[in-house]
Design an enzyme around this catalytic site. Sequence first.
Site, PDB file in Angstrom:
ATOM      1  CE1 TYR A 138       2.527   1.643   2.614  1.00 19.38           C
ATOM      2  CE2 TYR A 138       1.299   2.386   4.260  1.00 19.38           C
ATOM      3  CZ  TYR A 138       1.533   1.500   2.283  1.00 19.38           C
ATOM      4  OH  TYR A 138       1.036   2.752   0.967  1.00 19.38           O
TER       5      TYR A 138
ATOM      6  NE  ARG B 251       6.367   5.479  -8.421  1.00 21.55           N
ATOM      7  CZ  ARG B 251       6.006   6.068  -7.618  1.00 21.55           C
ATOM      8  NH1 ARG B 251       6.199   6.656  -6.946  1.00 21.55           N
ATOM      9  NH2 ARG B 251       5.266   5.261  -6.811  1.00 21.55           N
TER      10      ARG B 251
ATOM     11  CE  LYS C 243       1.875  -0.746  -0.567  1.00 24.52           C
ATOM     12  NZ  LYS C 243       0.925   0.695  -0.831  1.00 24.52           N
TER      13      LYS C 243
ATOM     14  CD  GLU D  21       2.882  -0.668  -3.717  1.00 24.46           C
ATOM     15  OE1 GLU D  21       2.913   0.292  -3.475  1.00 24.46           O
ATOM     16  OE2 GLU D  21       2.190  -1.941  -4.144  1.00 24.46           O
ATOM     17  CG  ASP D  22       6.817   2.221  -4.488  1.00 29.22           C
ATOM     18  OD1 ASP D  22       5.880   2.194  -4.825  1.00 29.22           O
ATOM     19  OD2 ASP D  22       7.234   1.728  -3.485  1.00 29.22           O
TER      20      ASP D  22
ATOM     21  CG  ASP E 119      -1.746   0.560  -3.742  1.00 30.58           C
ATOM     22  OD1 ASP E 119      -2.302   0.798  -3.407  1.00 30.58           O
ATOM     23  OD2 ASP E 119      -0.762   0.930  -2.613  1.00 30.58           O
ATOM     24  CG  ASP E 120       2.441   2.601  -7.104  1.00 26.76           C
ATOM     25  OD1 ASP E 120       2.992   3.130  -5.963  1.00 26.76           O
ATOM     26  OD2 ASP E 120       3.199   1.422  -7.504  1.00 26.76           O
TER      27      ASP E 120
ATOM     28  CG  ASN F 108       3.493   8.337   1.366  1.00 22.41           C
ATOM     29  OD1 ASN F 108       3.731   9.169   2.104  1.00 22.41           O
ATOM     30  ND2 ASN F 108       3.398   7.756   0.357  1.00 22.41           N
TER      31      ASN F 108
END
Length: 575
Positions: free
Chosen positions: A161, A214, A232, A304-305, A327-328, A448
């Site tokens: 991760y 992203r 994930k 996600e992203d 999740d972001d 991150n």
Amino acid sequence: MFKGCGSGALQVSTELSTSRPVIFHHVVQVEDNLVPEALCLCLQMGTHQREGQAPHAQPSHQQNDTALVGLLKPDKSSLSGFEEEGMAFSLPERQILGIHGLLPPKVETQDIQAMRFQNNLKNMTDPLQKYIYLMGIQERNERLFYRLLMDDIEELMPIVYTPTVGLACTHYGHIFRRPKGLFISILDKGHIRSILDNWPETDVAAVVVTDGERILGLGDLGVYGMGIPVGKLCLYTACAGIRPDSCLPVVIDVGTDNETLLRDPLYMGLYQERDRSQAYDDLIDEFMEAVVEKYGQDTLIQFEDFGNHNAFRFLRKYREKYCTFNDDIQGTASVALAGLLAAQRAIGKPITEHRVLFLGAGEAALGIANLIVMAMMERGMTQAEARKKIWMFDKHGLLVKGRPQETDSNQEAFVHDSVSGAGRLFTHDVIKVMGTLNERPIIFALSNPTNKAECTAEDAYTLTDGRCLFASGSPFGPVTLSDGRVITPGQGNNAYIFPGVALAVILSGVRHISDTVFLEAAKTLSEQLTDKELEEGRLYPPLSNIREVSVRMAVKASLLGGGVCLFKRHGVSLP
């Protein structure tokens, strides 16, 4: 909904070591010290059809037994996966599989195999090399992979991760071995259901999907973003015990605006600029409908992203129609709030008395801000009062009325009369001023991977004489101060949140996920931090405890989704 347990479906061996995974027949694995009696009640064990799921052929009892012992018929032209990992097969199993004589005669235990791979990992120094090696183990022997990961989660999570997964994504086409997950492109519009039919597993409970726009703080990586859903879902299993064959990683390829990738002959996606037309929205709509049609209305879909401009609108668009979360936005918010709740224990000042300044006003920052507002309102403040406590500073400056640059509709609530991902923007001067204004300044550098963090743990602690309460998105090592004190930085990792939330969703069979679930998850996480850990400088419990944290979070969050009825019906006392 899951309607109960079949007789004898759940078996927990008291002889199993607590450091080893327990694989159950259907969705969830837990360990014998983690309240399995509460969790098993919501499981529909054995072969079943989840609510709203299209019917499909049920596997035979013989097929189930084969799946349980992990036997796969080998391709004798290629024995990868049966050289070291296959050493665990007994002589009768080797004879049945037709591989007797194709392996050395020794029958090895998983302990010996794990020792071999752990020794190999210790001899590696390059994180990307470790990532490639671990992913190779996952491909060849999934059980051993999760054994290694669960035995040393603190050491290996940063490999599978963040931060290493970000490096792996940027090199995805160059380190590619074999595909993992489902690849859907804009050219597949109108055929997504048939593509889902090609996925070999028919009982998917959770999907993690990205369009690669992203990826962490790295920007648009197109199909190279597949490393994120894969990583994930590894944590779904390692941290919450959700079976890997119930998880589906997906990348949706609509092109990329990354010129470097478009010039790279090894890039594996569409060589076109990112499609931002109505066709993109239609593709996402079709994807959501196809997932529910095939796997059921209660299938969890984790976004996600996605880019900021799409993340919020898809969350608003789908949250009341599907079982979904971002999740972001929501996971990051929950883990950040948990850190603040832990910090208030250390300071002795309630969250309603804090002022919060965000560097950035993107999806992560806004998600955190909105959840903080919910927490303050729970303590008696009005929404307007809570919002006045929160300030945001983006690349153009503070969000204030009358500034030349426009703000979007998501930011309007915090405009006064992201987490940025830019790296090292908490300068020495900024940190020193925070230390001057506050006896115990709270500094969260959440971007991150590690090189994108707004400051280092060492800078935060040394420039405030060790007084600050610090957390980061990616891990930093312990910091030794000039007076000899050693402080362990907190890691505000979403992995503390999304596996437990996913487990709760799957167990309770809810169809929609409210923000209250993430508020409850944050409170549960902060409660798992001991006073001793708080004194050490931690704001989160050790990652070695993450499975227990996830299970307790799942039990608490399940109460918000109707799970309480199932627990009470069976007379279970919840922790």
